[in-house]
Design an enzyme around this catalytic site. Sequence first.
Site, PDB file in Angstrom:
ATOM      1  N   ASN A 142       0.918  -1.105   0.013  1.00 58.66           N
ATOM      2  CA  ASN A 142       0.081   0.033   0.061  1.00 58.66           C
ATOM      3  C   ASN A 142       0.907   1.364  -0.187  1.00 58.66           C
ATOM      4  OD1 ASN A 142      -2.881  -1.149   0.484  1.00 58.66           O
ATOM      5  ND2 ASN A 142      -1.724  -2.247   1.805  1.00 58.66           N
ATOM      6  N   GLU A 143       1.106   1.624  -1.072  1.00 62.90           N
ATOM      7  CA  GLU A 143       2.079   2.710  -1.182  1.00 62.90           C
ATOM      8  C   GLU A 143       1.279   4.104  -0.845  1.00 62.90           C
ATOM      9  OE1 GLU A 143       5.033   2.118  -1.893  1.00 62.90           O
ATOM     10  OE2 GLU A 143       5.367   0.829  -3.441  1.00 62.90           O
TER      11      GLU A 143
END
Length: 628
Positions: A146-147
């Site tokens: 989850n950037e």
Amino acid sequence: MEIFADADEACAGLAAEIAALIRANDAAGRKTVLGLATGSSPVRLYRELARLHREAKLSFRNVVTFNLDEYYGLSRTHPESYWRFMHEQLFDHLDIPAANVNVPDGTVARSEVFAACQSYEQKIRDAGGIDLQILGIGRTGHVGFNEPGSGRDSRTRLVTLDAITRRDAARDFQGEDHVPRHAITMGVGTILEARRIALLAWGEGKARVVAEAVEKPPTESLPASFLQGHAAVRFLVDAAAASELTRAKHPWLVGSIAWTPEITRRAVVWLAHAVEKPVLKLLDEHYSEHGMADLLTEQGPAYGLNIRIFNELQHTITGWPGGKPNADDRHRPERAVPHPKRVVVFSPEPSDDVLGMGGTLRRLVEQGHDVSVVYQTSGSLAVPDEEAVMAAEFVLELTQQGGAGENPEVAFAREVRRQLEAKTAFDGDTAEIRRLKAIIRRGEARAALKVTGVDPARAHFLDLPFYEQGRYRQFRIGRADVDIVARLLARIQPHQIFATGQLDDPNSVAATCFEIVRRAVASLAGENWQADCRTWLYRGADKAWDVAEIEMAVPFSPDELATKIQAIYHHKSQRSQSPVEAGRGEVWQQAGQRNRETARLYDRLGLADYEAIEAFQRHVFSERHPEA
Ligand code: GLP
């Protein structure tokens, strides 16, 4: 936040907790659902779980696992697939039924990704939700993949990897170009539904992102910060990963503290920086206005305190890193006698030595010391194939020109070239390729040493087995590694040791090498030379010591800095492999900048204005874990 002495200690505790959870659930006839992560951070936890299975009969028959993520486009068998990583690191060593293992499938067609993600979520729900989720944290603040930009409610989905994440994975994939651009990851929302969460982070490389994740308000630009909203989340970190937390870095800002000499120095240096004044110009009101009134009461007034700290800083500076002969050494970092000293410089990979202390190396030689440089690993994993092809062809061409027949060297070069041609992008290197790559790095190391004046006969290439037999993130220290280093130390009996890696991720080459030195020294405890040996820590190009941490600062002239950079430059195989990468800055440039920055910081504090400074911290090896 729980701060541990090291990753092993933290992982042993967490593994024991997981074992208790599994046993309690087994007794109640329930399954245990674990959320698992990849990367270096959980490797020691997995080793410990495998050990508990082996030695303490901990069964995983009733355990169901869900992994966070998988690179999109990689098949299970790909050497860098998370499926494979998890099997090699954990599942292959347990009795977990194959049907209980879930890793997102990186090979589903684009058109089916959405459905596959939905069914992954459904499977988690059907299993009753996750009891305990293990997490690492990426330098971008990602959890899973989850950037930055991932919302609090995001679910399992296909994502695009951040440029920094891809750069961090470049070494695993032997070049950034090979790193996948997408991944499938559980969402932040999925992760937050786990009943308990344990995030693991080791080494100073994680310090900044850990501090931001817990101290900044939750934000999409740092997805790990959303964990703050979870009722049962723990951060398990080592001291290095905790070092940027306000309570560790600036404890006086958090509450009242005991003003040890070390914290006092840190606080005064910090204050000078904060108010942009040299130490000797700090006033009482600067102290009071910055949460340091009690320090003033205890040790003030300001001017006396200022002078004391100024003198301490002044005394860290020396042009004589091996000690100044015939001088009063009461206020010098190193002792005057014996002179000359036998000095051992440990370099985890070839080039760490000149990057971290090339200037000091040269100074030590100039000042008559007997300097040995010990290259612990061959460094062959970090040599691009192209370099090896050129070297093989060089030998072939040379021998052809000389009309040489098929001697063993020609046969070797021909074989290596054949293997390199047959090698596909992610194959590991054969023994022959690694041998050639190691030779390339030896050549570079010798060329660099020449610049520093170290006698090439005093270069030791140990090619430690942990590295020859290992791969990145998965190194394991063996008896032989420690014995080889111990034998060398026992033979040289140094008065000074220089080493690095103590603050790095424990699975890195540098930290592994440091641990080997520590165990080797411990195995020789009691030998006479140890009573008269001092150890100094140096740092790589990516981070410098904070000024307040420095115990020896060795200044250099512009010419001397240029010479150091020249030495680093000889490590040709370590330069960028493309103009784009080069545009982000080369390691020799970074090393020079670091040394200039340190010098500038001293100047700003009101000390002398040097061109560059290499800095060191004293280290005393502890007696913990002497076993190999
Ligand atoms: C990868 C993984 C993450 C992991 C992160 C940090 O991006 N997808 O789950 O937490 O890397 O990795 P490491 O533990 O190797 O520092």
